[in-house]
Design a protein around this motif. Structure first.
Motif, PDB file in Angstrom:
ATOM      1  N   THR A  56       0.834  -1.160  -0.169  1.00  0.00           N
ATOM      2  CA  THR A  56      -0.251  -0.147  -0.031  1.00  0.00           C
ATOM      3  C   THR A  56       0.830   1.251  -0.111  1.00  0.00           C
ATOM      4  N   GLU A  57       0.533   2.231  -0.643  1.00  0.00           N
ATOM      5  CA  GLU A  57       0.857   3.494  -0.721  1.00  0.00           C
ATOM      6  C   GLU A  57      -0.149   4.546  -0.951  1.00  0.00           C
ATOM      7  N   SER A  58      -0.073   5.545  -0.405  1.00  0.00           N
ATOM      8  CA  SER A  58      -1.374   6.827  -0.543  1.00  0.00           C
ATOM      9  C   SER A  58      -0.416   8.123  -0.727  1.00  0.00           C
ATOM     10  N   PRO A  59      -1.187   9.170  -1.305  1.00  0.00           N
ATOM     11  CA  PRO A  59      -0.473  10.204  -1.656  1.00  0.00           C
ATOM     12  C   PRO A  59       0.534  11.005  -1.050  1.00  0.00           C
ATOM     13  N   ASN A  60       0.227  11.195   0.319  1.00  0.00           N
ATOM     14  CA  ASN A  60       1.270  11.690   1.275  1.00  0.00           C
ATOM     15  C   ASN A  60       1.961  10.707   2.161  1.00  0.00           C
ATOM     16  N   GLY A  61       1.830   9.434   2.003  1.00  0.00           N
ATOM     17  CA  GLY A  61       2.547   8.600   2.569  1.00  0.00           C
ATOM     18  C   GLY A  61       1.643   7.929   3.712  1.00  0.00           C
ATOM     19  N   LEU A  62       0.347   8.522   4.196  1.00  0.00           N
ATOM     20  CA  LEU A  62      -0.070   8.003   5.406  1.00  0.00           C
ATOM     21  C   LEU A  62      -0.577   6.729   5.379  1.00  0.00           C
ATOM     22  N   GLY A  63      -0.806   6.115   4.201  1.00  0.00           N
ATOM     23  CA  GLY A  63      -1.725   4.551   3.904  1.00  0.00           C
ATOM     24  C   GLY A  63      -0.278   3.713   3.536  1.00  0.00           C
ATOM     25  N   SER A  64       0.997   4.303   3.498  1.00  0.00           N
ATOM     26  CA  SER A  64       2.079   3.388   2.895  1.00  0.00           C
ATOM     27  C   SER A  64       2.478   2.480   3.993  1.00  0.00           C
ATOM     28  N   ASP A  65       2.502   0.938   3.590  1.00  0.00           N
ATOM     29  CA  ASP A  65       2.986  -0.079   4.111  1.00  0.00           C
ATOM     30  C   ASP A  65       3.496  -1.087   3.244  1.00  0.00           C
ATOM     31  N   TYR A  66       4.796  -1.493   3.501  1.00  0.00           N
ATOM     32  CA  TYR A  66       5.403  -2.388   2.563  1.00  0.00           C
ATOM     33  C   TYR A  66       5.494  -3.855   3.070  1.00  0.00           C
ATOM     34  N   GLY A  67       4.388  -4.349   3.655  1.00  0.00           N
ATOM     35  CA  GLY A  67       4.053  -5.572   3.909  1.00  0.00           C
ATOM     36  C   GLY A  67       3.337  -6.216   2.978  1.00  0.00           C
ATOM     37  N   ASN A  86      -4.577  -4.368   6.751  1.00  0.00           N
ATOM     38  CA  ASN A  86      -3.148  -4.196   7.339  1.00  0.00           C
ATOM     39  C   ASN A  86      -2.469  -5.601   6.944  1.00  0.00           C
ATOM     40  N   PRO A  87      -1.062  -5.389   6.913  1.00  0.00           N
ATOM     41  CA  PRO A  87      -0.472  -6.561   6.359  1.00  0.00           C
ATOM     42  C   PRO A  87      -0.690  -8.009   6.989  1.00  0.00           C
ATOM     43  N   VAL A  88      -0.542  -9.028   6.373  1.00  0.00           N
ATOM     44  CA  VAL A  88      -0.740 -10.409   6.746  1.00  0.00           C
ATOM     45  C   VAL A  88       0.757 -10.639   7.169  1.00  0.00           C
ATOM     46  N   VAL A  89       1.844 -10.308   6.576  1.00  0.00           N
ATOM     47  CA  VAL A  89       3.065 -10.837   6.678  1.00  0.00           C
ATOM     48  C   VAL A  89       4.000  -9.659   6.363  1.00  0.00           C
ATOM     49  N   THR A  90       5.114  -9.524   6.960  1.00  0.00           N
ATOM     50  CA  THR A  90       6.003  -8.324   6.868  1.00  0.00           C
ATOM     51  C   THR A  90       7.316  -8.851   6.771  1.00  0.00           C
ATOM     52  N   PRO A  91       8.203  -8.575   5.671  1.00  0.00           N
ATOM     53  CA  PRO A  91       9.535  -8.793   5.754  1.00  0.00           C
ATOM     54  C   PRO A  91      10.387  -8.402   6.837  1.00  0.00           C
ATOM     55  N   THR A  92      11.290  -9.355   7.344  1.00  0.00           N
ATOM     56  CA  THR A  92      12.320  -9.029   8.257  1.00  0.00           C
ATOM     57  C   THR A  92      13.761  -8.956   7.940  1.00  0.00           C
ATOM     58  N   LEU A  93      14.144  -9.460   6.615  1.00  0.00           N
ATOM     59  CA  LEU A  93      15.315  -9.709   5.890  1.00  0.00           C
ATOM     60  C   LEU A  93      15.302  -8.408   4.724  1.00  0.00           C
ATOM     61  N   GLY A  97      11.300  -4.432   3.843  1.00  0.00           N
ATOM     62  CA  GLY A  97       9.854  -4.366   3.059  1.00  0.00           C
ATOM     63  C   GLY A  97       9.816  -4.809   1.922  1.00  0.00           C
ATOM     64  N   LEU A  98       8.604  -4.757   1.366  1.00  0.00           N
ATOM     65  CA  LEU A  98       8.641  -5.437  -0.094  1.00  0.00           C
ATOM     66  C   LEU A  98       7.633  -4.404  -0.828  1.00  0.00           C
ATOM     67  N   TYR A 307     -15.643  -2.226 -10.924  1.00  0.00           N
ATOM     68  CA  TYR A 307     -14.864  -2.838 -10.050  1.00  0.00           C
ATOM     69  C   TYR A 307     -14.264  -1.752  -9.040  1.00  0.00           C
ATOM     70  N   THR A 308     -13.898  -2.068  -7.980  1.00  0.00           N
ATOM     71  CA  THR A 308     -13.226  -1.221  -6.853  1.00  0.00           C
ATOM     72  C   THR A 308     -11.972  -1.991  -6.316  1.00  0.00           C
ATOM     73  N   GLN A 309     -10.920  -1.279  -6.499  1.00  0.00           N
ATOM     74  CA  GLN A 309      -9.485  -1.804  -5.854  1.00  0.00           C
ATOM     75  C   GLN A 309      -9.486  -1.677  -4.242  1.00  0.00           C
ATOM     76  N   PRO A 310      -8.839  -2.562  -3.744  1.00  0.00           N
ATOM     77  CA  PRO A 310      -8.532  -2.488  -2.242  1.00  0.00           C
ATOM     78  C   PRO A 310      -7.910  -1.024  -1.938  1.00  0.00           C
ATOM     79  N   LEU A 311      -8.121  -0.345  -0.801  1.00  0.00           N
ATOM     80  CA  LEU A 311      -7.761   0.930  -0.507  1.00  0.00           C
ATOM     81  C   LEU A 311      -6.204   1.077  -0.561  1.00  0.00           C
ATOM     82  N   ASN A 312      -5.625   2.077  -1.281  1.00  0.00           N
ATOM     83  CA  ASN A 312      -4.252   2.170  -1.257  1.00  0.00           C
ATOM     84  C   ASN A 312      -3.414   1.150  -1.992  1.00  0.00           C
ATOM     85  N   SER A 313      -4.304   0.020  -2.718  1.00  0.00           N
ATOM     86  CA  SER A 313      -3.437  -0.930  -3.208  1.00  0.00           C
ATOM     87  C   SER A 313      -2.445  -0.393  -4.237  1.00  0.00           C
TER      88      SER A 313
END
Length: 472
Positions: A56-67, A86-93, A97-98, A307-313
């Motif tokens: 996920t990413e949003s214009p100002n980064g409030l919704g950005s998550d790299y899981g 929210n992410p279901v799994v997040t990289p640790t190596l 981020g992904l 169609y409707t995409q997932p929020l911030n996808s």
């Protein structure tokens, strides 16, 4: 003002069946493989379904998550985020981020999840490895590791995988810069996603090329869709084999603004193919095209109402799943506790509040939570609904001088009435939804110059302005 008279409809009565008869009917239908949606749990799929992976990413980064985020759909068009988006799994190596996740169902029926090793947008990071997880059900993720694809001083972007039956191996395609000096689609081969054979050039049309996506073995032909990185357009190539260097471009450019990250997926219930593209102007908007003849290479835009995409996808992947897998994913992660409302006649716009005024604005925007609403039982009548803000939980949409505002609930009868609405069949489309005012029952929520208000509805334009999709 005192409320105008209004009527409430009573639900139709239902005859009760004996519990043993219900059980016998359910067992019979289950054995016949025809268990109907009416006898399933409320979240159940009625047939084949789909899962989407994304970050996920949003214009100002409030919704950005790299899981890794997941969403599900019963038609491949309308998507429901899981785990509250929210992410279901997040990289640790690696970078921790992904980007650009890809889900593959392997030959044994289990899943491999791969992704670019990059957190954020620092394109100067040069990771030769990709993130890899194994999963039997997309609810648990095991054997997480980095898989090194090459030793070149360049990246490994947007990995995807496919089964190459002629080799008895999986191919992993990804974007890298080789001796040509521009991005090409590379390929490594593997049997176990633990080690890789080393890179070969899979496809190089002579210009900067990223984001390859394959449809394998369609009437004896393999199709590769990719992004012309210089023009920001999607193109298709095809080959009767999966050999590196065998694909030739056969389509003209497909785009809506600057478009990348193609996803080619076939409907499980019809002969329709869909091509999804993720735009970067504006950031992170998905568009879809369709065709019933993949060999023709011509695509027709899909109406955004469908169609409707997932929020911030961003940069997604779509994998067909079974109805049971859909049910298990929803039961495990849950559906969002909020909704978004899409405008019928401006389907690129969603209901949101800005400066505490209700309006419709083009997606995406920040704060993205300004478009999230909890549709709670009506404050004046539990048979109706009230719109509670996720951003400001003490505030609700209410009308004042017929314009919708986001105000703090002061506990008065007037506020409760002003903030209560009845859901009805959509005035412009009965499969959508309209909202009638509790205390002005001849008026409905509609937008006018993109601002929300309650008005009497008479014309076709009024009806379109007053019709919304309640989704996620």
């Amino acid at each position: 003002m005192s409320p105008e008279p209004h009527r409430k409809t009573r639900p139709m009565s239902r005859h009760r069946l004996h519990p043993l008869l219900i059980l016998a009917m359910a067992l019979f239908l289950a054995l016949a493989g025809t268990l109907t949606a009416a006898t399933k749990p409320a979240h159940a799929a009625t047939g084949p379904a789909y899962v989407m992976g994304y970050f996920t990413e949003s214009p100002n980064g409030l919704g950005s998550d790299y899981g890794l985020h997941l969403a599900v759909s019963t038609d491949g068009l309308q998507w429901t985020p899981l785990n509250q988006n929210n992410p279901v799994v997040t990289p640790t190596l690696g970078t921790g981020g992904l980007r650009d996740p890809f889900i593959l169902r392997k030959q044994d029926g289990t899943f491999i999840v791969m992704a670019t090793d990059l957190k954020g947008t620092d394109w100067s990071r040069q990771s030769q490895s990709i993130h890899v997880w194994e999963s039997t059900d997309l609810r648990t993720f095991t054997n997480y590791h980095l898989l090194k694809l090459h030793s070149m001083a360049t990246h490994s972007w947007a990995p995807e995988a496919y089964w190459d039956a002629s080799r008895g191996q999986y191919g992993i395609i990804y974007s890298s810069v080789n001796s040509s000096g521009h991005n090409v689609i590379m390929v490594d081969y593997t049997t176990d996603f633990q080690t890789a054979s080393g890179p070969q050039v899979f496809f190089d049309p002579g210009y900067d090329t990223i984001d390859g996506d394959l449809a394998v073995g369609v009437n004896g032909v393999n199709y590769l869709y990719f992004k012309n990185n210089s023009q920001g357009k999607l193109l298709g190539a095809k080959s009767t084999s999966l050999n590196p260097g065998s694909f030739t471009t056969f389509t003209s450019g497909i785009s809506h603004g600057g478009t990348e990250a193609p996803i080619v997926v076939k409907s499980q219930t019809s002969n329709t193919w869909y091509l999804w593209g993720d735009t970067y102007t504006p950031n992170g908007v998905f568009y879809a095209w369709q065709t019933t003849d993949l060999s023709a290479g011509t695509w027709t835009p899909v109406d955004q109402r469908q169609y409707t995409q997932p929020l911030n996808s961003k940069h997604g992947t779509i994998q067909p799943i079974t109805g049971t897998e859909y049910d298990n994913l929803v039961a495990h992660y849950g559906k969002p506790g909020w909704n978004r409302l899409k405008s019928y006649n401006f389907p690129d716009r969603y209901v949101r509040h800005a400066d505490f005024v209700g309006r419709i604005d083009p997606y995406p925007f920040d704060p993205y939570t300004d478009s999230e609403w909890k549709l709670v039982p009506g404050l004046a009548d539990s048979a109706g609904v009230s719109f509670q803000s996720v951003s400001f939980p003490t505030r609700y949409l209410r009308h004042a001088n017929f314009q919708l505002e986001l105000d703090v609930n002061d506990g008065t009868t007037t506020f409760a009435q002003d903030a209560t609405f009845y859901r009805t069949a959509g005035l412009a489309d009965s499969t959508w939804t309209s909202f009638r005012s509790y205390n002005y029952p001849t008026r409905y929520i509609r937008h006018s110059n993109y601002v929300l208000r309650i008005d009497p509805i008479s014309t076709a334009t009024d009806k379109s302005d007053a019709t919304f999709s309640v989704g996620y």
